[in-house]
Design a protein around this motif. Structure first.
Motif, PDB file in Angstrom:
ATOM      1  N   SER A  34      -6.917  -3.422   5.270  1.00 63.68           N
ATOM      2  CA  SER A  34      -7.429  -4.390   4.289  1.00 63.68           C
ATOM      3  C   SER A  34      -6.361  -4.867   3.329  1.00 63.68           C
ATOM      4  O   SER A  34      -6.462  -5.953   2.783  1.00 63.68           O
ATOM      5  N   GLN A  35      -5.329  -4.059   3.128  1.00 66.54           N
ATOM      6  CA  GLN A  35      -4.286  -4.482   2.176  1.00 66.54           C
ATOM      7  C   GLN A  35      -3.266  -5.388   2.843  1.00 66.54           C
ATOM      8  O   GLN A  35      -2.412  -5.950   2.150  1.00 66.54           O
ATOM      9  N   ILE A  36      -3.330  -5.473   4.173  1.00 61.67           N
ATOM     10  CA  ILE A  36      -2.230  -6.053   4.941  1.00 61.67           C
ATOM     11  C   ILE A  36      -2.566  -7.459   5.407  1.00 61.67           C
ATOM     12  O   ILE A  36      -3.677  -7.735   5.852  1.00 61.67           O
ATOM     13  N   ARG A  37      -1.564  -8.339   5.282  1.00 65.69           N
ATOM     14  CA  ARG A  37      -1.779  -9.735   5.658  1.00 65.69           C
ATOM     15  C   ARG A  37      -1.832  -9.909   7.177  1.00 65.69           C
ATOM     16  O   ARG A  37      -2.714 -10.555   7.711  1.00 65.69           O
TER      17      ARG A  37
ATOM     18  N   ASP B 293      -9.206   7.591  12.623  1.00 65.20           N
ATOM     19  CA  ASP B 293     -10.205   7.578  11.558  1.00 65.20           C
ATOM     20  C   ASP B 293     -10.467   6.127  11.163  1.00 65.20           C
ATOM     21  O   ASP B 293      -9.647   5.479  10.529  1.00 65.20           O
TER      22      ASP B 293
ATOM     23  N   LYS C  98      -2.845  -8.574   9.877  1.00 62.40           N
ATOM     24  CA  LYS C  98      -3.724  -7.516  10.384  1.00 62.40           C
ATOM     25  C   LYS C  98      -3.636  -7.321  11.898  1.00 62.40           C
ATOM     26  O   LYS C  98      -3.612  -6.195  12.374  1.00 62.40           O
TER      27      LYS C  98
ATOM     28  N   ARG D 101      -9.322   1.025   8.508  1.00 65.62           N
ATOM     29  CA  ARG D 101      -9.803  -0.214   7.918  1.00 65.62           C
ATOM     30  C   ARG D 101      -9.307  -0.384   6.487  1.00 65.62           C
ATOM     31  O   ARG D 101      -8.956  -1.473   6.054  1.00 65.62           O
ATOM     32  N   LEU D 102      -9.287   0.721   5.761  1.00 68.46           N
ATOM     33  CA  LEU D 102      -8.848   0.665   4.371  1.00 68.46           C
ATOM     34  C   LEU D 102      -7.369   0.284   4.297  1.00 68.46           C
ATOM     35  O   LEU D 102      -6.964  -0.560   3.504  1.00 68.46           O
ATOM     36  N   VAL D 103      -6.563   0.883   5.165  1.00 76.33           N
ATOM     37  CA  VAL D 103      -5.139   0.532   5.196  1.00 76.33           C
ATOM     38  C   VAL D 103      -4.961  -0.940   5.576  1.00 76.33           C
ATOM     39  O   VAL D 103      -4.258  -1.687   4.902  1.00 76.33           O
TER      40      VAL D 103
ATOM     41  N   ILE E 274       0.830  -1.203   0.000  1.00 74.20           N
ATOM     42  CA  ILE E 274       0.000   0.000   0.000  1.00 74.20           C
ATOM     43  C   ILE E 274       0.866   1.254   0.000  1.00 74.20           C
ATOM     44  O   ILE E 274       1.818   1.370   0.775  1.00 74.20           O
ATOM     45  N   ILE E 275       0.535   2.159  -0.902  1.00 77.08           N
ATOM     46  CA  ILE E 275       1.229   3.440  -1.040  1.00 77.08           C
ATOM     47  C   ILE E 275       0.361   4.480  -0.335  1.00 77.08           C
ATOM     48  O   ILE E 275      -0.800   4.656  -0.684  1.00 77.08           O
ATOM     49  N   ILE E 276       0.919   5.151   0.658  1.00 82.29           N
ATOM     50  CA  ILE E 276       0.125   6.075   1.466  1.00 82.29           C
ATOM     51  C   ILE E 276       0.605   7.506   1.276  1.00 82.29           C
ATOM     52  O   ILE E 276       1.671   7.878   1.782  1.00 82.29           O
TER      53      ILE E 276
ATOM     54  N   ASP F 178     -12.477   4.626   9.007  1.00 80.25           N
ATOM     55  CA  ASP F 178     -12.502   4.241   7.592  1.00 80.25           C
ATOM     56  C   ASP F 178     -11.090   4.117   7.042  1.00 80.25           C
ATOM     57  O   ASP F 178     -10.755   3.161   6.350  1.00 80.25           O
ATOM     58  N   LEU F 179     -10.225   5.089   7.354  1.00 78.16           N
ATOM     59  CA  LEU F 179      -8.860   5.043   6.835  1.00 78.16           C
ATOM     60  C   LEU F 179      -8.109   3.853   7.424  1.00 78.16           C
ATOM     61  O   LEU F 179      -7.373   3.172   6.714  1.00 78.16           O
TER      62      LEU F 179
END
Lengths: 573, 595
Positions: free
Chosen positions: A173-176, A164, A178, A169-171, A150-152, A166-167
């Motif tokens: 979601s890309q990560i194994r 935040d 967790k 959770r979104l971050v 993920i590029i942030i 939403d942010l």
């Protein structure tokens, strides 16, 4: 500048208090983090910047990160817009093309307010064990940054003290990994909060005006001292050329070149002549190259020199865009730290003729990543693990290179076997120094180490390292250190692997790392036979090697130096 | 499917349903979705959305049940049935405000593959929740391992950005940080930004039209007619199912290649029709793989929905009243119901192969309603090129047409999409003006049809040539082992071919697999050749006049006409030689009988 008086005692107290604030950030991070890589290997960094985004104080953490902060923090804050930030906010960023480094290194930056007045920024960076992308632990032979995780870009991760959702959770979601990674993110939040509290306490005690005044003073003081240190350096133009052994796709070396100019105007580093960037894990961002030069310069200076803007302003780096030392979008950047640290070896090599007592011979000068992951059959969780392995350090003018240590700006700790085995489905079946891997020299290089990983369940393993073609270079007639070997062992059969590859492992298979030994310093035939004797007694150097490379004969039966034979051997040269 | 909650739509109760009002409201609800589609299409940036129309729009009631849809992509529309209610539940309806929109693509939360990103939001009238409008667009790139985000991936993490339901729009304002974070993963930033805004625009239009409707009829009547539409559809669906002869319809099939091993992907389905019920059982399908062959549950459901709907009267509406009758057993952890962290990019390939199988299973029971095998794959081609002048990363995605299967009374059309895939052609003029590449060939493939009394459609060849720039090209497709099967004596169509630098000296030309990513150098060409459809009925029964027309039209060669159809056509006069044909056909029939 300043016209008001500076109390030298208050100066020291405040200077140390600021450093201590950063140190407490580090403690908070370490104590709340979940992953071995952060809580035990301490692969993170913390620092404090003033309201103008000048670096003020750092914790004793990872120089590689700290140097890159100087680029990343101001860029990230300006991109977000300081006017868009308020008390309790924190921004998250890892964008390699926005001042960042590789994607795993994620920074969380929080403005600090005293009342409603901005007084500075705390920043902490953690190497997250996985950020998604092409392989578990997000290391691998990738072609483009889009494949790496993920590029942030700078985003407001914490809003008025509240994460935040939403942010987050979104971050995640890309990560194994967790569970571990959410814990590590929260640890970063705790770290920034702690730093902010301590800064406020300092201001409570001294008031804002004095606080800001002494920060200016600290920076000015550091500037004055750095100028003196720079003036002490030998003047001249110093160059060196070297390479990263291969790129994970072809067998072509990756050429690196460095030129250091030292004159009355200061010190300038220039990496012109380094290869163009590749679709391969060998590209450094400018921030990574800058941090290599910052580390090198600092290493040549007085031990007690503080590190802040007053020092960093003396680090001038010219690195042409589009090369492996200053790659452009969308180059992959995961291998950037490998290239960065190889540059460090070259800088010291370039300076060696003029400063033979200030530098060491070649070190492992690679990160030497071992990353793996898979489904933990017991817990059902997708786990990821990352560590970087130590290797031999280069010999110095008055001492051997230590065995099995990290090199240069890399300051991470060992991951203890007990911890690794209890938290992850892996067994470390061998962990030892590699005999005869040192670079022979009057002062020998350090030995490399061997670490074997056995997986009782399926796993994906990535090697992202180097030194499989050439060992670290010696200096002043010292010889090369041994090169690295990366292998997979299946049913007792060993097969060598590339230094930049991802493999799928079946239950029972083993990955073996044998890291490189450090380069030697000075002719091996000048090494004190007593030192050789100790090396041989400890099993670090074999009898044969002692004889052949050092001209020292040790009688295996009597366990004594055979003075006569040694003299003969050594007179022949 | 969404649970009915209190306060939701009633079944109409004692309110009278005026049949004219019913039709007007029913059509108006469809029109809401159609206007959303028009808005999306007219504001989108990418060829894939604005021209190929690879998107869908729909309206859901306040319980997340599907009520109306635009004429878009059945594959998407079927998957919405799980995605929308699941996403609402995950986010929490209490956390949604008027003017909010959620963005989601999570494959394991009702989504399909990552490119299909849904933006949906609640619609309020006077502060009361009326329902939800949703638009899904296939974004040309969502990051991940290859440009266009397609490729032989082994895990979901390699495929692109995974989006759980998060707010893209907050009270009418773009949620900048979420938008920025999503776009940061994406190669085709300029084009994709435009496509996202188009989805927001589509939803905004849909919301306005809905509010107008509610204003016009009042909430009570509106709710009443929505319920009536669902009930009507339910009644008609039951009647249609009852028309299908009771029985168990089963078949097996496979995907040719998984991108890594030489093990085909085994598929199996058994459909039980009894009275007014139908049940799709996928027991026996292979376990999921670390390979681009896994369908999510929502994708598999959409295959069943499409197949059933295709067997019914054309004028039947599609909404909750229809979808509720699709009962399915697809075991988690199999290629028809993949679980985390399986890769899902290849899921549509599997889904559409299943569709083909569903029809094949039904064929013995209703031979006149079923076509022979189609290309039965998406046939996806993607590429990425970095513009050397301005650094923009161009990504393109399309799915290529192939031969349709022949039917009981007509040939399969040449070069069309099939089943739930309803995307359009990307005109050569358009792609050549947007991207630094050339379509050096676009043609039907002669002799690719599955011969039959009614022949399968021809496959299509599209050659992509990159004259000046290096590019990354992906093939995500199938049919590299065998062509689509014929039925009732019809023969198979030609299989697919994927060739790098066709026609070059042997060292340079090479055959690609159906699931690969290739790095191209300037001057390279990739030839994508899709399969022909299967034939229906024995080829020697085909009308000679039809064969003549095919030969004269360049679709079938003279040689093939004779060898497979037994039709002899005079080379000079281009007239059917009747006696030679009779003779040839007798030979064909007897050799067929003796084999």
């Amino acid at each position: 500048m300043t016209t008001s008086a500076v109390d030298p005692i208050k100066f020291e107290v405040i200077r140390n208090a600021l450093t201590q604030a950063a140190e407490e950030m580090a403690i908070a991070l370490r104590r709340s983090a979940y992953s071995t890589n952060v809580k035990t290997r301490q692969d993170f960094s913390c620092a404090f910047f003033d309201k103008d985004l000048r670096s003020v104080a750092q914790a004793f953490t990872q120089p590689v990160h700290l140097g890159s902060f100087v680029r990343h923090v101001p860029i990230a804050v300006k991109r977000y817009g300081p006017e868009n930030l308020g008390p309790g906010d924190m921004i998250l960023s890892n964008d390699p093309y926005g001042g960042g480094v590789h994607l795993n290194d994620i920074s969380l930056i929080g403005p600090v307010y005293y009342g409603d007045r901005l007084v500075g920024y705390t920043a902490c960076l953690a190497h997250h064990v996985d950020v998604g992308g092409g392989a578990p632990a997000s290391v691998g032979a990738f072609r483009e940054v889009f494949q790496e995780g993920i590029i942030i870009p700078p985003i407001k991760f914490v809003n008025k003290g509240v994460l935040d959702d939403d942010l987050f959770r979104l971050v995640l979601s890309q990560i194994r990994s967790k569970r571990e990674t959410s814990g590590d993110f929260r640890a970063q939040i705790a770290s920034n909060r702690t730093g902010a509290l301590r800064i406020i306490e300092i201001i409570d005690r001294y008031g804002i005006d004095e606080f800001e005044h002494y920060i200016d003073e600290i920076i000015e003081y550091t500037d004055r001292r750095t100028r003196v240190e720079v003036a002490k350096l030998p003047k001249g133009v110093f160059t060196a050329e070297g390479f990263v052994d291969n790129d994970g796709f072809t067998d072509e070396v990756v050429k690196l070149a460095v030129k250091i100019t030292i004159d009355d105007d200061g010190v300038r580093f220039d990496t012109t002549g380094s290869d163009p960037q590749r679709r391969a894990p060998v590209n450094s961002t400018f921030a990574q190259t800058y941090s290599a030069c910052a580390y090198a310069l600092r290493a040549l200076m007085d031990r007690d020199l503080p590190v802040n803007d007053g020092f960093y302003r003396y680090v001038h780096v010219e690195a042409p865009e589009g090369t492996v030392t200053n790659c452009v979008h969308p180059a992959p950047v995961v291998g950037g730290w490998e290239t960065h640290v190889r540059l460090n070896d070259l800088i010291f090599e370039a300076l060696s003729p003029a400063m033979p007592d200030a530098v060491c011979a070649g070190t492992k000068s690679m990160q030497c990543h071992a990353g793996f992951g898979g489904e933990n059959h017991e817990t059902g969780e997708y786990y990821c693990f990352l560590e970087t392995l130590a290797g031999g350090y280069g010999g110095r003018s008055t001492s051997d290179g230590p065995d099995a240590v990290q090199s240069h700006g890399q300051n991470t700790e060992n991951a203890p076997i007990e911890e690794t085995e209890s938290n992850y489905p892996v067994r470390i079946t061998r962990y030892e120094l590699v005999p005869d891997s040192e670079g022979p020299g009057e002062f020998r290089g350090g030995l490399g180490l061997r670490r074997d990983y056995m997986f009782p369940e399926e796993a994906t393993f990535t090697i992202l390292a180097d030194r499989d073609k050439f060992g670290p270079r010696g200096l002043f007639d010292g010889e090369h250190g041994g090169k690295s070997v990366y292998a997979v062992i299946k049913d007792g059969n060993e097969e060598h692997l590339s230094s930049k590859t991802t493999v799928q492992l079946q239950p029972g298979e083993i990955i073996s790392y044998r890291t490189s030994g450090g380069g030697g310093y000075g002719s091996p035939f000048k090494r004190d036979p007593q030192a050789i004797f100790e090396d041989v007694s400890q099993g670090k150097i074999s009898h044969d090697r002692a004889r052949e490379r050092y001209g020292v004969e040790i009688d295996p039966e009597t366990n004594q130096i055979n003075e006569k034979a040694t003299k003969e051997l050594r007179s022949g040269c | 499917m969404a649970a009915s909650e209190t306060g939701g739509n009633t079944d109409g109760g004692s309110q009278i349903t005026d049949p004219i009002q019913f039709e007007v409201v029913r059509s108006a609800l469809t029109q809401v979705a159609e206007e959303m589609a028009a808005a999306l299409r007219r504001s989108a940036y990418s060829t894939n959305v604005k021209t190929r129309q690879d998107f869908s729009c729909a309206f859901f009631d306040r319980n997340g049940r599907p009520i109306s849809q635009a004429f878009t992509q059945p594959v998407h529309l079927g998957s919405f049935v799980e995605l929308i209610p699941t996403s609402i539940k995950t986010y929490g309806v209490e956390n949604l405000d008027p003017g909010d929109m959620l963005v989601v693509n999570n494959p394991f939360g009702g989504g399909s593959h990552l490119n299909d990103v849904t933006v949906f939001g609640p619609v309020h009238h006077n502060g009361e929740l009326v329902g939800y409008v949703a638009s899904l667009a296939h974004h040309v790139d969502v990051g991940g391992g290859a440009p266009a985000s397609i490729g032989p991936f082994q895990e979901i993490f390699q495929e692109g950005i995974i989006i759980p339901p998060v707010k893209l729009v907050k009270k009418g304002e773009m949620n900048e940080d979420v938008f920025k974070l999503i776009l940061a993963q994406i190669r085709s930033k300029r084009v994709t930004t435009g496509d996202f805004r188009a989805q927001v625009a589509a939803n905004t239009v849909g919301a306005r039209r809905l509010v107008d409707l509610v204003e016009k009829y009042g909430v009570a009547d509106f709710d009443h007619y929505v319920a009536a539409v669902v009930d009507y559809t339910d009644r008609r669906t039951r009647a249609e199912i009852a028309n299908i002869p009771d029985g168990v319809y089963g078949t097996t099939g496979f995907l040719d290649y998984d991108g890594f091993s030489d093990k085909v992907v085994n598929l199996k389905v058994e459909i039980t029709v009894k009275g007014e019920t139908v049940f799709f059982d996928f027991d026996g399908c292979d376990p999921q793989r670390r390979a681009p062959v896994n369908s999510t549950k929502a994708m598999t459901f959409s295959a069943c929905a499409y197949a059933l709907r295709a067997l019914m009267a054309p004028d039947m509406p599609v909404n909750e009243g229809f979808y509720r009758h699709i009962k399915m057993n697809a075991k988690p952890g199999t290629v028809v119901h993949a679980v985390h962290p399986a890769p899902v990019v290849g899921g549509w390939e599997t889904q559409v192969r299943i569709n083909d199988m569903l029809f094949k299973a039904f064929a013995p029971g209703m031979p006149t309603k079923i076509a022979a095998s189609t290309k039965a794959m998406m046939a996806q081609a993607g590429f990425g090129i970095i513009d050397s002048e301005n650094g923009e990363y161009h990504c393109n995605y399309e799915a290529l047409a192939g031969g349709y299967g022949a039917r009981a009374t007509s040939d399969g059309p040449d070069a069309v999409q099939q089943h739930g895939q309803n995307t359009e052609n990307a005109p050569v003029e358009e792609v050549e003006s947007h991207f630094p590449m050339r379509v050096s060939r676009l043609s039907l493939i002669e002799d690719s049809e599955g011969p039959g009394k009614f022949r399968g459609g021809l496959g299509m060849r599209r050659d992509y040539h990159f004259p000046n720039d290096p590019a990354t090209f992906t093939v995500l497709s199938d049919r590299d082992l065998v062509g689509p099967q014929g039925i009732f004596g019809g023969m198979a169509g030609r299989k697919a071919y994927y060739i790098l630098n066709p026609g070059s000296p042997t060292e340079e030309q090479s055959e690609l697999t159906s699931k690969c990513v290739v790095e191209l150098k300037p001057g390279d060409t990739v030839s994508f050749q899709t399969p022909g459809g299967g034939g229906y009925g024995p080829p020697e029964e085909r009308e000679p006049a039809a064969v003549l027309k095919d030969v004269v039209g360049g679709k079938i060669s003279r040689q093939r006409a004779r060898d497979l159809y037994g039709v002899v056509i005079d080379e000079e006069t281009n007239v059917v030689d009747e006696s030679a044909t009779t003779k040839a056909r007798t030979e064909l029939t007897s050799s067929r009988n003796s084999n």
